[in-house]
Design a protein around this motif. Structure first.
Motif, PDB file in Angstrom:
ATOM      1  N   SER A 463      -4.579  14.837  16.640  1.00 55.48           N
ATOM      2  CA  SER A 463      -3.274  15.184  16.060  1.00 55.48           C
ATOM      3  C   SER A 463      -3.166  16.699  15.958  1.00 55.48           C
ATOM      4  O   SER A 463      -4.178  17.412  15.962  1.00 55.48           O
ATOM      5  CB  SER A 463      -3.114  14.535  14.686  1.00 55.48           C
ATOM      6  N   TRP A 464      -1.937  17.212  15.840  1.00 53.12           N
ATOM      7  CA  TRP A 464      -1.669  18.648  15.791  1.00 53.12           C
ATOM      8  C   TRP A 464      -0.952  18.993  14.490  1.00 53.12           C
ATOM      9  O   TRP A 464      -0.222  18.164  13.941  1.00 53.12           O
ATOM     10  CB  TRP A 464      -0.809  19.088  16.969  1.00 53.12           C
ATOM     11  N   ASN A 465      -1.156  20.240  14.015  1.00 57.06           N
ATOM     12  CA  ASN A 465      -0.490  20.685  12.784  1.00 57.06           C
ATOM     13  C   ASN A 465       0.824  21.396  13.069  1.00 57.06           C
ATOM     14  O   ASN A 465       1.430  21.952  12.158  1.00 57.06           O
ATOM     15  CB  ASN A 465      -1.422  21.588  11.980  1.00 57.06           C
ATOM     16  N   THR A 495       0.911  31.822  12.576  1.00 60.75           N
ATOM     17  CA  THR A 495       0.033  30.795  11.998  1.00 60.75           C
ATOM     18  C   THR A 495      -0.973  30.241  12.992  1.00 60.75           C
ATOM     19  O   THR A 495      -2.011  29.712  12.601  1.00 60.75           O
ATOM     20  CB  THR A 495       0.884  29.632  11.465  1.00 60.75           C
ATOM     21  N   GLU A 498      -3.628  24.235  15.213  1.00 64.46           N
ATOM     22  CA  GLU A 498      -4.876  23.538  14.905  1.00 64.46           C
ATOM     23  C   GLU A 498      -4.740  22.098  15.364  1.00 64.46           C
ATOM     24  O   GLU A 498      -3.736  21.435  15.083  1.00 64.46           O
ATOM     25  CB  GLU A 498      -5.162  23.601  13.414  1.00 64.46           C
ATOM     26  N   CYS A 499      -5.745  21.636  16.141  1.00 65.11           N
ATOM     27  CA  CYS A 499      -5.766  20.230  16.515  1.00 65.11           C
ATOM     28  C   CYS A 499      -6.908  19.554  15.783  1.00 65.11           C
ATOM     29  O   CYS A 499      -7.976  20.142  15.589  1.00 65.11           O
ATOM     30  CB  CYS A 499      -5.908  20.048  18.025  1.00 65.11           C
ATOM     31  N   THR A 509     -12.033  19.772  13.986  1.00 63.09           N
ATOM     32  CA  THR A 509     -10.855  20.555  14.370  1.00 63.09           C
ATOM     33  C   THR A 509     -11.219  21.623  15.376  1.00 63.09           C
ATOM     34  O   THR A 509     -12.369  22.032  15.511  1.00 63.09           O
ATOM     35  CB  THR A 509     -10.214  21.232  13.142  1.00 63.09           C
ATOM     36  N   LYS A 552      -2.274  29.494   5.094  1.00 61.20           N
ATOM     37  CA  LYS A 552      -1.048  29.593   5.873  1.00 61.20           C
ATOM     38  C   LYS A 552      -1.227  30.529   7.049  1.00 61.20           C
ATOM     39  O   LYS A 552      -0.527  30.419   8.025  1.00 61.20           O
ATOM     40  CB  LYS A 552       0.087  30.092   4.985  1.00 61.20           C
TER      41      LYS A 552
END
Length: 647
Positions: A463-465, A495, A498-499, A509, A552
């Motif tokens: 999943s990705w952010n 930013t 991140e995966c 991650t 952040k």
């Protein structure tokens, strides 16, 4: 007696009356003419008598004798020649005074007798027989393409030989397999004819007829023309030809290609052959192993049964059937066994092997074949041979032991006959990232692909952010590659991305830093990782990336942090030293004159710091000197003073 004398006188008078008169051409007793041979198109030299008497002939008449009729064609008077009107008017000339008569551009029509008569200095007559020759062209042979049946009752036409533009008519001889053929009743007949061309040359046509047998199917026929030239006898041969010979079929049989041992995957052709011409209509049948009956197989337009690729099911009994369409007779071949060697049904158990780290596995390989088998185990990604035999033992398994293992079953007696089976070994563990962090060069406001790869068992989910269009590609049962298509915005640049890969045993991650590049420096590889860092290994043996929670903004690269810390430490050290100097200045123990030095000696056993103040420098211009345990100078030396700073 008187009567006898009267009778003899009468006979003598009769003989005298019958003798021809002298001086009339062609009427006197004719001697054998002189022979002159010449080829068509060349020049014939006609001599009036022996060569030693040519210069004495000053009065000569030349005649052309055709059908026993002499015709005056040339006169010589006082050594000068003159042609008479007629067919020879422009082709005759005298070769010098008293020389021979030249006839140019000789044709076949010139083959006749030429007569010369001379009256001065004496009367004489000379006859010349002119023979003309012309070699025929190369013989042209035409074979009977329709063929000859062997059961014909009369000789059939084999071939026709034509020899054009020869003179005189050449002779033809026919040959079979290098041996001359002769007329033979009801077996060989040679029929020849000739045509006279307008040029006077001959065209010869000869037809060979023969009754042939089956053994003549490969016989070679050719014709030979024999002719004569002034230089002697010559001959010319045609090319060799063979005539189709038709004979009934007596036997049919099967032929298999390639010859020898067959194996699965080979290109195999089965065809029918027969000893008849034309060959019969063929069909190929294979025995059904269940019913034992012969079943017709599908063949191609050439009558060939093609097995491609050959399989073990193609093994069995085959036979060929030939049907003669002329006699409607049917013939069967002898049955022929076809054996296709095989290795099949390679199986590995367990089919989906899996284990915990530190555990063990036993892999077993089996296969079917009609030949003795050997087994080998290979590591799929390296090709390394791990084991010889049907069983592979794996002990103390690490995460790196996961992946493909290949079993190879081969028949050593038949080169190239083998089959393989691949099995994937899975080692339980949380996700393992391909990279801990990576840097990607991008262009602002452009669509970009970010990729993230992870492996583990069970297979992780990525999943990705950040928002974008994600797609996944399964590399193998334990490895997955996720690609995210994003729009590079200022917020994304700030930013980063991140995966996260996760399964039932944990998560991990990968951090992706985004760096801007100009369009001129952007290359096709700008979307690739610019550097890799080594991942730390968790107690479960998986690589993890450290990232403070709830952040952040991503930290700057490690090299920038080191520089900031170094600069801060230097500033603090300088501040402390400045404070010490200021303290001694306020106490009055640190003169600020332009000359001299003061020495402050620290207690024994402690480190010494020596500060040198030049006399020509202001206090704010003095430099900080390095601490030293070296030799000290006495006060007042060279107008300088030392100051000892004691702790």
């Amino acid at each position: 007696m008187e009567l006898v004398r009267l009778l003899c006188a009468f006979l003598l008078a009769a003989c005298c009356c019958c003798r021809p008169a002298a001086g009339v051409p062609g009427e006197a007793e004719r001697p054998v003419p002189e022979l002159v041979e010449v080829e068509v198109g060349s020049t014939a030299l006609l001599k009036c008598g022996p060569s030693h008497s040519q210069g004495n002939l000053s009065h000569v008449d030349w005649f052309s004798v055709h059908k026993e009729k002499p015709t005056l064609i040339f006169r010589v008077r006082q050594g000068q020649g003159q042609s008479e009107p007629g067919e020879y008017q422009h082709r005759l000339s005298l070769q010098g005074r008293g020389g021979p008569l030249a006839l140019t551009q000789v044709t076949p029509h010139d083959e006749r007798i030429f007569l010369c008569q001379s009256k001065r200095p004496r009367s004489q007559e000379h006859r010349i027989q002119l023979r003309v020759y012309k070699a025929p062209e190369e013989p042209n042979i035409q074979v009977n393409v329709l063929g000859i049946p062997v059961n014909s009752e009369e000789p059939e036409e084999v071939a026709t030989c034509v020899g054009r533009n020869g003179y005189p008519i050449p002779q033809v001889i026919w040959y079979k397999n290098g041996r001359p053929l002769k007329e033979e009743k009801n077996r060989v007949h040679i029929q020849s004819s000739q045509i006279v061309e307008s040029s006077g040359l001959y065209t010869l046509q000869s037809v060979l007829k023969a009754q042939l047998v089956k053994e003549d199917k490969d016989a070679q026929f050719y014709c030979e023309l024999n002719y004569r030239l002034p230089s002697g006898n010559h001959m010319k041969e045609s090319r060799e030809v063979s005539v189709p010979v038709f004979y009934p079929t007596e036997k049919v049989w099967l032929e298999v290609e390639p010859v020898g041992v067959l194996k699965e995957g080979d290109h195999v052709e089965i065809r029918c052959l027969a000893d008849g011409n034309p060959p019969p209509h063929f069909s190929i049948s294979k025995q059904n192993p269940s019913t034992g009956e012969m079943e017709e197989q599908r063949i191609n337009d050439s009558g060939v049964l093609v097995l491609e690729p050959a399989q073990k099911e193609h093994s069995g009994l085959y036979e060929c059937q030939g049907l003669d369409l002329h006699t409607m007779a049917s013939l069967l071949s002898e049955p022929q066994e076809l054996l296709v060697n095989y290795v099949s049904d390679v199986r590995v158990s367990p089919t989906a092997p899996e284990s915990q780290e530190g555990g063990s596995l036993t892999l077993t390989c089996e296969a079917e074949s009609n030949q003795p088998l050997e087994f080998q185990w290979l590591r799929e990604k390296t090709g390394q041979v791990l084991e010889t035999g049907p069983t592979l033992q794996l002990h103390n398994l690490k995460r790196e032991a996961g992946g493909g293992y290949r079993c190879v079953a081969s028949a050593p007696s038949i080169p190239g006959l083998n089959r393989t089976q691949l099995v994937n070994v899975a080692i339980f563990g949380p996700p393992w990232m391909a990279f801990k962090e990576r840097k990607v060069w991008v262009k602002e406001n452009a669509a970009w692909n970010l990729s993230c790869e992870a492996s583990g068992h069970p297979r992780p989910i990525i999943s990705w952010n950040v928002n974008g269009t994600a797609s996944e590609q399964e590399r193998d049962p334990q490895r997955v590659l996720s690609t995210l298509n994003v729009l590079v915005t200022p917020e994304l640049l700030a930013t980063g991305a991140e995966c996260m890969a996760s399964n039932s045993l944990g998560k991990n991650t990968t951090i992706i830093f985004l760096e801007l590049v100009s369009l001129t420096t952007l290359t096709p590889d700008s979307n690739k990782t610019t550097g890799l860092s080594t991942s730390t290994v968790s107690p479960h043996g998986c690589a993890r990336a450290s990232l403070p929670p709830q952040r952040k903004k991503l930290p700057e690269p490690e090299s920038k942090g080191v520089v900031i810390v170094a600069v801060t430490v230097c500033i603090l050290v300088l501040a402390v030293l400045g404070a010490v100097l200021y303290f001694f200045y306020k106490k009055g123990k640190l003169p600020c004159g332009r000359s001299g030095k003061q020495e402050i000696t620290p207690p024994s056993g402690k480190s010494e710091f020596v500060v040198e103040v030049k006399s020509d420098k202001l206090p704010e211009e003095m430099g900080l000197l390095q601490g030293s345990n070296g030799d000290k100078r006495a006060p007042g030396d060279q107008g300088e003073k030392y100051i000892d700073l004691r702790h």
